[in-house]
Design an enzyme around this catalytic site. Structure first.
Site, mmCIF file in Angstrom:
data_model
loop_
_atom_site.group_PDB
_atom_site.id
_atom_site.type_symbol
_atom_site.label_atom_id
_atom_site.label_comp_id
_atom_site.label_asym_id
_atom_site.label_seq_id
_atom_site.Cartn_x
_atom_site.Cartn_y
_atom_site.Cartn_z
ATOM 1 N N ASP A 1 0.820 -1.203 0.000
ATOM 2 C CA ASP A 1 0.000 0.000 0.000
ATOM 3 C C ASP A 1 0.858 1.259 0.000
ATOM 4 O O ASP A 1 0.351 2.351 -0.237
ATOM 5 C CB ASP A 1 -0.923 0.026 1.230
ATOM 6 C CG ASP A 1 -2.210 -0.739 0.980
ATOM 7 O OD1 ASP A 1 -2.409 -1.191 -0.153
ATOM 8 O OD2 ASP A 1 -3.005 -0.891 1.923
ATOM 9 N N GLY A 2 2.149 1.134 0.308
ATOM 10 C CA GLY A 2 3.063 2.257 0.178
ATOM 11 C C GLY A 2 3.432 2.969 1.456
ATOM 12 O O GLY A 2 3.766 4.152 1.434
ATOM 13 N N GLY B 1 9.349 -38.351 35.279
ATOM 14 C CA GLY B 1 10.019 -39.194 34.296
ATOM 15 C C GLY B 1 9.022 -39.686 33.275
ATOM 16 O O GLY B 1 7.814 -39.449 33.385
ATOM 17 N N GLY C 1 6.301 -45.383 32.180
ATOM 18 C CA GLY C 1 7.020 -46.649 32.203
ATOM 19 C C GLY C 1 8.393 -46.564 32.814
ATOM 20 O O GLY C 1 9.116 -47.574 32.842
ATOM 21 N N ALA C 2 8.772 -45.388 33.317
ATOM 22 C CA ALA C 2 10.109 -45.249 33.904
ATOM 23 C C ALA C 2 10.214 -45.962 35.248
ATOM 24 O O ALA C 2 11.314 -46.320 35.686
ATOM 25 C CB ALA C 2 10.454 -43.772 34.071
ATOM 26 N N GLY C 3 9.095 -46.127 35.928
ATOM 27 C CA GLY C 3 9.104 -46.774 37.247
ATOM 28 C C GLY C 3 8.788 -45.826 38.385
ATOM 29 O O GLY C 3 9.044 -46.152 39.559
ATOM 30 N N SER D 1 4.760 -35.172 34.573
ATOM 31 C CA SER D 1 5.059 -33.727 34.685
ATOM 32 C C SER D 1 6.157 -33.315 33.714
ATOM 33 O O SER D 1 7.281 -33.024 34.116
ATOM 34 C CB SER D 1 5.438 -33.353 36.122
ATOM 35 O OG SER D 1 6.362 -34.233 36.690
#
Length: 630
Positions: A30-31, A462, A465-467, A536
């Site tokens: 548009d300038g 963690g 399945g991390a424990g 988390s």
């Protein structure tokens, strides 16, 4: 004909009546940049070396053939010159005998809405351009909506490229009527419409013979004469303290800027948010003491009494002090690639005071094209929403429309400290004057003494399945055997009740952890050792949980299991579902896990058994003196 214009140069002593900050905005091509360049050129604002550089740049990058390309005076970024568009906010300073100016050339693309907001946040007026051949476009409406939102009430519509429609009065009149009606619906009453040709210089500085039918001001004449009163010069006095000035033990002053009204010597003031009262004894400047300081003046104030004033405090007129609150409804403009997540803790900088805050789920997102209110769970880059905010400590404020300085704030990422958003306060949703902490006879320490141990949050984080749950259960079993008072909050168990309404989007994960963090803090107040077993995945939420309890009451345990090991275990079959695309937003697959940087305990489950891991946690709790005599 307007007075000759001169550029403001370092070292020159030029006095002017006042300063006007304005923005230029419009659709691509548009300038805007050409208009500013033409204004500077025709007003004899350029040095000979600048003209030489412009001539050379026009040959290399210009779009006007052998003619000068005035847009290159403003489009300073290489990317802009290559693309022929403006993507950053370019500022230019100049002055006439009647007024000084700061002009911000803001981007036209929708994806640079945040840049336009940045440029408009301090502007008193707006120059909105449009192409006379195209009329009002979506971008024209979008920019006018943003201008209205930011409280700019003086707007000039520059109907550009009128040379390409034969300087048609009919075209100009039709566009002007349509735009005035649109702006009026947004509450913008002061609209001037000017027919211009930035390329040919028509009605920019000098009147054009090609528009004998136009009797209004040129663009520069309008900029010189527009009367801007944002309310800062009137109303009760407000001084925002930037620095406690103590050069020696004989002087104690408070340096800052008057952001509203007039502060006078002998005036009674209230220090906010604290509420102490005193009298202005002196108003000190580099040129000596003054009897008063008006809006915009930076001064040092000496009070008659020894009261508590710190950086970020506000000195307010006693008879009409500013409000104090710790919760607001506000408009938020999001400026970061990462979406704003409700419940996540960010930092907000109110003037010179920085404090933590969280936002609730947006009430609605604003469609900047139509001003429609749309539902939203989060806020993404360049989006604007309305939401309720809760901040960590009370601040003095004014609604944005009454005082920009006390009604606006910027949002910072607490980990990187980068600016991620900006806000404009609408009103307080809760006045801190109405709330008090209720004093309780039996406190956290009394409960801890009865229990025989210190309260603590043991936060297990963690991958799935991390424990985590297995180790947390073994730790609680051992603590229970020692007579400790404990409670275990497990991610799956909590999602059956308290957090059953939450899904697994990033926003829901943040809210999931926010709730558990608050519950954990309450359990610490109850004197318990609370064990929390949640994936988390985000550092910000784990940091929030830590911040809610006292030092020494938080133990982060990183159950560090490589993804391939956790996936191989896959006790619930979740990884397999995620790999098949049946489970979206699964941590480690299509949702990130942010590894702790300073966890109190790191458990390498590839090198130790669950029992050994539990013993390592218990050893850390003994080291932290959570267990033992209290």
């Amino acid at each position: 004909m307007t007075q000759a214009i001169t550029e403001v140069r370092d070292g020159e002593d030029v006095e002017h009546a006042d300063l006007l900050r304005f923005i230029t905005c419009g659709s691509v091509d548009d300038g805007k940049s050409t208009l500013i360049g033409r204004l500077l050129y025709e007003s004899k604002l350029l040095y000979s070396d600048q003209l030489a550089a412009l001539t050379a740049d026009s040959k290399r990058h210009g779009t006007r053939g052998a003619d000068l390309d005035f847009a290159l005076l403003v489009d300073g970024l290489a990317a802009e010159r290559e693309q022929g568009i403006t993507i950053d906010v370019a500022h230019r300073f100049f002055a006439t005998e009647r007024r000084r100016f700061i002009v911000a050339d803001t981007p036209g693309h929708e994806q640079y809405t945040r840049n336009m907001v940045t440029g408009a946040s301090t502007a008193d007026a707006a120059v909105i351009l449009l192409d006379a051949r195209k009329g009002l476009l979506t971008q024209t409406r979008r920019h006018t909506h943003v201008v209205a939102l930011l409280g700019i009430r003086h707007v000039v519509l520059a109907v550009n490229k009128l040379d390409l429609v034969g300087y048609s009065k009919a075209v100009f009149d039709e566009i002007s009527a349509e735009y005035r009606a649109f702006a009026a619906a947004l509450g913008i009453g002061d609209v001037a419409c000017i027919p211009v040709s930035a390329v040919e210089g028509a009605n920019v500085v000098a009147r054009s013979e090609r528009t004998p039918w136009y009797e209004g001001p040129t663009l520069v004449e309008w900029l010189e004469s527009v009367e801007v009163d944002d309310g800062a010069s009137t109303g009760p006095a407000r001084l925002l303290v930037q620095w406690v000035n103590r050069p020696d033990d004989t002087f104690r002053g408070f340096s800052g800027r008057v952001v509203r009204g007039t502060l006078r010597r002998g005036e009674r003031v209230r220090v906010l948010p604290g509420g102490h009262e005193s009298t202005v004894e002196r108003i000190v400047t580099m040129d000596g003491d003054r009897e008063q300081a008006v809006s915009g003046h930076s001064v040092t104030v000496v009070l008659a009494d020894e009261v508590d004033v710190s950086r970020g405090s506000v000195l307010a007129a006693l008879e009409a002090p500013a409000e104090v609150a710790d919760a607001f409804q506000a408009h938020l403009v999001w400026m970061d690639e990462h979406e704003m997540l409700p419940g996540r803790r960010y930092l907000a900088k109110f003037g010179a005071r920085t404090t933590g805050f969280t936002a609730e789920h947006p009430k609605y997102r604003i469609d900047v094209d139509t001003q429609a209110h749309l539902p939203a769970k989060t806020v993404r880059l360049n989006e604007i929403c309305v939401a309720n905010l809760h901040i960590d400590r009370p601040v003095a404020f004014e609604p944005y429309r009454a005082c920009r300085d006390l009604g606006s704030f910027i949002v910072l990422d607490p980990l990187s400290n980068r600016t991620v958003g900006a806000g404009m306060i609408d009103f307080a949703t809760r006045r801190t004057a109405n709330l008090r902490w209720q004093a309780l006879t039996v406190d956290k320490r009394a409960r801890g003494v009865r229990n025989g141990h210190r309260p603590c949050v043991v936060w297990f984080t963690g991958l799935s399945g991390a424990g985590k749950s297995t180790i947390a259960d073994l730790v609680e079993k051992a603590l229970h055997a020692e007579g400790a008072h404990t409670f275990l909050l497990d991610g799956d168990n909590v999602r059956h009740g308290l957090n059953s309404d939450l899904g697994f989007t990033d926003a829901d994960r943040v809210e999931n952890i926010r709730r558990i963090a608050e519950v954990s803090a309450l359990m610490v107040d109850a004197g318990l050792i609370v064990l929390v077993s949640f994936i988390s995945p985000f550092r910000a939420e784990r940091a929030l949980a830590r911040s809610l309890v006292e030092s020494g009451e938080f133990c982060e345990v990183h159950v560090d299991t490589p993804l391939e090991v956790a996936e191989r275990r896959d006790p619930k079959g979740l990884y397999a579902k995620a790999r098949r695309g049946e489970l979206a937003n699964f941590t480690g697959i299509d949702s990130p896990y942010e590894v702790p940087r300073d966890a109190e305990v790191r458990l390498d489950t590839t090198a130790m058994s669950a029992e050994q891991a539990a013993e390592a946690v218990l050893a850390k709790l003994r080291e932290m003196r959570v267990l033992g005599n209290y």
